[in-house]
Motif scaffolding. Sequence first.
Motif, PDB file in Angstrom:
ATOM      1  N   LYS A 213      28.294  39.547 -41.601  1.00  0.00           N
ATOM      2  CA  LYS A 213      27.868  38.442 -42.458  1.00  0.00           C
ATOM      3  C   LYS A 213      29.051  37.738 -43.112  1.00  0.00           C
ATOM      4  N   SER A 214      30.174  38.424 -43.202  1.00  0.00           N
ATOM      5  CA  SER A 214      31.368  37.849 -43.838  1.00  0.00           C
ATOM      6  C   SER A 214      32.094  36.856 -42.935  1.00  0.00           C
ATOM      7  N   LEU A 215      31.723  36.766 -41.680  1.00  0.00           N
ATOM      8  CA  LEU A 215      32.455  35.958 -40.700  1.00  0.00           C
ATOM      9  C   LEU A 215      32.376  34.467 -41.033  1.00  0.00           C
ATOM     10  N   GLU A 216      33.534  33.794 -40.922  1.00  0.00           N
ATOM     11  CA  GLU A 216      33.618  32.361 -41.205  1.00  0.00           C
ATOM     12  C   GLU A 216      34.098  31.546 -40.009  1.00  0.00           C
ATOM     13  N   GLU A 217      34.815  32.171 -39.080  1.00  0.00           N
ATOM     14  CA  GLU A 217      35.406  31.394 -37.989  1.00  0.00           C
ATOM     15  C   GLU A 217      35.415  32.191 -36.691  1.00  0.00           C
ATOM     16  N   ILE A 218      35.062  31.507 -35.589  1.00  0.00           N
ATOM     17  CA  ILE A 218      35.155  32.069 -34.239  1.00  0.00           C
ATOM     18  C   ILE A 218      36.113  31.185 -33.460  1.00  0.00           C
ATOM     19  N   GLY A 219      37.182  31.756 -32.917  1.00  0.00           N
ATOM     20  CA  GLY A 219      38.234  30.988 -32.269  1.00  0.00           C
ATOM     21  C   GLY A 219      37.883  30.508 -30.876  1.00  0.00           C
ATOM     22  N   GLU A 220      38.733  29.614 -30.365  1.00  0.00           N
ATOM     23  CA  GLU A 220      38.565  29.087 -29.005  1.00  0.00           C
ATOM     24  C   GLU A 220      38.537  30.225 -27.975  1.00  0.00           C
ATOM     25  N   TRP A 221      37.641  30.118 -27.013  1.00  0.00           N
ATOM     26  CA  TRP A 221      37.546  31.052 -25.881  1.00  0.00           C
ATOM     27  C   TRP A 221      37.336  32.505 -26.323  1.00  0.00           C
ATOM     28  N   GLY A 228      28.476  40.571 -19.955  1.00  0.00           N
ATOM     29  CA  GLY A 228      27.389  41.471 -20.335  1.00  0.00           C
ATOM     30  C   GLY A 228      26.613  41.012 -21.556  1.00  0.00           C
ATOM     31  N   LEU A 229      27.146  40.075 -22.316  1.00  0.00           N
ATOM     32  CA  LEU A 229      26.469  39.595 -23.530  1.00  0.00           C
ATOM     33  C   LEU A 229      25.207  38.829 -23.163  1.00  0.00           C
ATOM     34  N   GLN A 230      24.080  39.238 -23.734  1.00  0.00           N
ATOM     35  CA  GLN A 230      22.811  38.578 -23.436  1.00  0.00           C
ATOM     36  C   GLN A 230      22.333  37.687 -24.572  1.00  0.00           C
ATOM     37  N   SER A 231      22.832  37.924 -25.767  1.00  0.00           N
ATOM     38  CA  SER A 231      22.425  37.093 -26.897  1.00  0.00           C
ATOM     39  C   SER A 231      23.549  37.093 -27.926  1.00  0.00           C
ATOM     40  N   MET A 232      23.509  36.094 -28.796  1.00  0.00           N
ATOM     41  CA  MET A 232      24.498  36.008 -29.859  1.00  0.00           C
ATOM     42  C   MET A 232      23.833  35.402 -31.088  1.00  0.00           C
ATOM     43  N   ASP A 233      24.001  36.079 -32.218  1.00  0.00           N
ATOM     44  CA  ASP A 233      23.455  35.604 -33.482  1.00  0.00           C
ATOM     45  C   ASP A 233      24.599  35.209 -34.406  1.00  0.00           C
ATOM     46  N   ILE A 234      24.625  33.932 -34.769  1.00  0.00           N
ATOM     47  CA  ILE A 234      25.690  33.389 -35.612  1.00  0.00           C
ATOM     48  C   ILE A 234      25.286  33.523 -37.081  1.00  0.00           C
ATOM     49  N   PRO A 235      26.098  34.199 -37.903  1.00  0.00           N
ATOM     50  CA  PRO A 235      25.742  34.392 -39.319  1.00  0.00           C
ATOM     51  C   PRO A 235      25.805  33.099 -40.132  1.00  0.00           C
ATOM     52  N   ALA A 236      25.270  33.175 -41.326  1.00  0.00           N
ATOM     53  CA  ALA A 236      25.155  32.003 -42.197  1.00  0.00           C
ATOM     54  C   ALA A 236      26.498  31.451 -42.628  1.00  0.00           C
ATOM     55  N   GLY A 237      27.501  32.314 -42.745  1.00  0.00           N
ATOM     56  CA  GLY A 237      28.776  31.885 -43.308  1.00  0.00           C
ATOM     57  C   GLY A 237      29.745  31.253 -42.328  1.00  0.00           C
ATOM     58  N   VAL A 238      29.406  31.208 -41.041  1.00  0.00           N
ATOM     59  CA  VAL A 238      30.330  30.665 -40.044  1.00  0.00           C
ATOM     60  C   VAL A 238      30.492  29.156 -40.233  1.00  0.00           C
ATOM     61  N   LYS A 239      31.750  28.739 -40.429  1.00  0.00           N
ATOM     62  CA  LYS A 239      32.065  27.330 -40.674  1.00  0.00           C
ATOM     63  C   LYS A 239      32.653  26.640 -39.449  1.00  0.00           C
ATOM     64  N   ARG A 240      33.202  27.432 -38.554  1.00  0.00           N
ATOM     65  CA  ARG A 240      33.855  26.828 -37.383  1.00  0.00           C
ATOM     66  C   ARG A 240      33.664  27.713 -36.162  1.00  0.00           C
ATOM     67  N   ILE A 241      33.252  27.088 -35.051  1.00  0.00           N
ATOM     68  CA  ILE A 241      33.191  27.754 -33.747  1.00  0.00           C
ATOM     69  C   ILE A 241      34.105  26.976 -32.819  1.00  0.00           C
ATOM     70  N   GLY A 242      35.154  27.610 -32.332  1.00  0.00           N
ATOM     71  CA  GLY A 242      36.142  26.946 -31.500  1.00  0.00           C
ATOM     72  C   GLY A 242      35.599  26.556 -30.139  1.00  0.00           C
ATOM     73  N   ALA A 243      36.293  25.648 -29.504  1.00  0.00           N
ATOM     74  CA  ALA A 243      35.875  25.148 -28.195  1.00  0.00           C
ATOM     75  C   ALA A 243      35.771  26.281 -27.176  1.00  0.00           C
ATOM     76  N   ASN A 244      34.735  26.230 -26.358  1.00  0.00           N
ATOM     77  CA  ASN A 244      34.555  27.146 -25.225  1.00  0.00           C
ATOM     78  C   ASN A 244      34.447  28.611 -25.641  1.00  0.00           C
ATOM     79  N   ALA A 245      33.969  28.846 -26.856  1.00  0.00           N
ATOM     80  CA  ALA A 245      33.898  30.219 -27.363  1.00  0.00           C
ATOM     81  C   ALA A 245      33.036  31.114 -26.482  1.00  0.00           C
ATOM     82  N   PHE A 246      31.998  30.539 -25.834  1.00  0.00           N
ATOM     83  CA  PHE A 246      31.069  31.350 -25.025  1.00  0.00           C
ATOM     84  C   PHE A 246      31.127  30.954 -23.553  1.00  0.00           C
TER      85      PHE A 246
END
Length: 531
Positions: A213-221, A228-246
């Motif tokens: 829940k503390s996460l604020e940023e997910i970097g590029e790629w 193997g990842l089938q789902s992803m739940d982004i928490p409320a505090g995320v302010k930035r998701i970098g390009a091509n993260a998934f």
Amino acid sequence: MDTAGFHVDQEQGLLIRYKGHDPHVVVPEGVRVIGEYAFANNKDLYSVELPKSVTELGSWVFDRCERLGSVYLPEGLEAIGNNAFYACYNLASIHLPSSLKRLGENAFWGCIHLQSIALPEGLEEISHCAFKMCLKLKRVEIPETVKSIGRWSFSDCESLDGLVLPKGIRRISDHVLSGCKSLTRLELPEGITQIGEWSFSGCVSLGALILPKSLEEIGEWAFKGCTGLQSMDIPAGVKRIGANAFHSCTALKRIEVSKDNVFYTSVDGVLMNRSESLLIRYPVASEAVEYHIPFGVRQISDRAFGDCVTLERVEVPESVDHIGDFAFENCRHLKVVSFRNHLAQVKDDTFKKCPELRLHLGLQAFNGEDLHKVIQSHDVEPERILFPFVSVWSKVPLSRIPELKACVESDEAEIRIQYGTYQRLFEVVDTVDEKVELALKRMVHSVALTAENYEIYHLYLRNNLKKCVWHFMKRHDAQAMLQLIEHGVIHTDNVDQIIEMANTGKHAEIVAMLLQYKYEHSSFAEDKYTL
């Protein structure tokens, strides 16, 4: 002083160099620091015992000691320097003393047989690439005292199937676990605010990951190739998701976002910005064969639909103004993209590797005019807005309109552009100048371009190299010359010939570009050419 192969500065307590050839070495008492390169590249060394007086291993101490299998590190040792055990291929295990505070950069890089290592309580820093390429390392528990884990620290540890992270870290560094093919699960402790670029790329066995829940940023790629990842739940505090993260998460069926997040949202499992004006990522493993982009979306991100092999039809609403690079790359079963009456601006590679693609356009897309007439009248609007090679179609002789109509169809309902038949245009164009232009543009703008047809265009340019080069030089088209280099038509074996042609024609900008290419890719005599 030299004693039994040891070159020691006794005043500083520094072992400068071991010059002996004994397979089993005991370093004498009194040495406090093992100096840089002290044992480096020693092919005779099997084991080393360090005295209790040693507090520091310098950089590159055991660099490439390929037979070294046993090292005794005493209590009191506080620091292992950069590259200390670099490429010690035979080292299978090592005991680290409880006094150790710091592991230097590349400390155990390439210790391909290292299977286990216990990191002691009290360790504070794991520097960049500390365990990179430790191919047999299986499990690591990082103690709570560690506050910093450097970039690439466990990258390419292909056998790593267990990692325990300390609660005190705030950032997952760039590339820290990239290429860890055997990692099946990982618990990210609360307190982490940032996941760096490429952090988990290539973790193909990672089946689930709960983001704190503390996460604020997910970097590029960050999760590229996590198949193997089938789902992803982004928490409320995320302010930035970098390009091509998934990107290339080929099992990802949905991306959900907390309703309390003020920056992002999810619409039917599709990741968008909060205002729903930007479509960021469509889940690769969605089973839908048809998708209607919601009205209100204005922009589609780079690679937003990349690798969606199930998709066959996409409806683009009139609200969309811009579609990014590679947005539909490798949607190999995509048959129809419908733009209705408004043409979004696309990039050169928006539909790359979509071999079955046909574009459907509403009749009002060109202000109600028949697209055949638009092309034949050299209208630049289709080229500017939609397809950078459309203007080449105007070069088709009037007598060969059937070939043009094989690419472009229209009726009372819509206009359809079929890229798969584009090869016909190349076959009927009359002049070499027009043919080389058509060939290069088709190679660069590769919508629905097969490898076989690419080779046809490439071979034609190679076989007509001089005429091709003169055509673009006459137009002072440095961009086209650069594209010839990028696609291997101009290469190291013929660049001298092309430089001479450009020099003769006094094309200074092109000469400079070719000289730069020659300088970077082959031997170079600076005084041979003048600008």
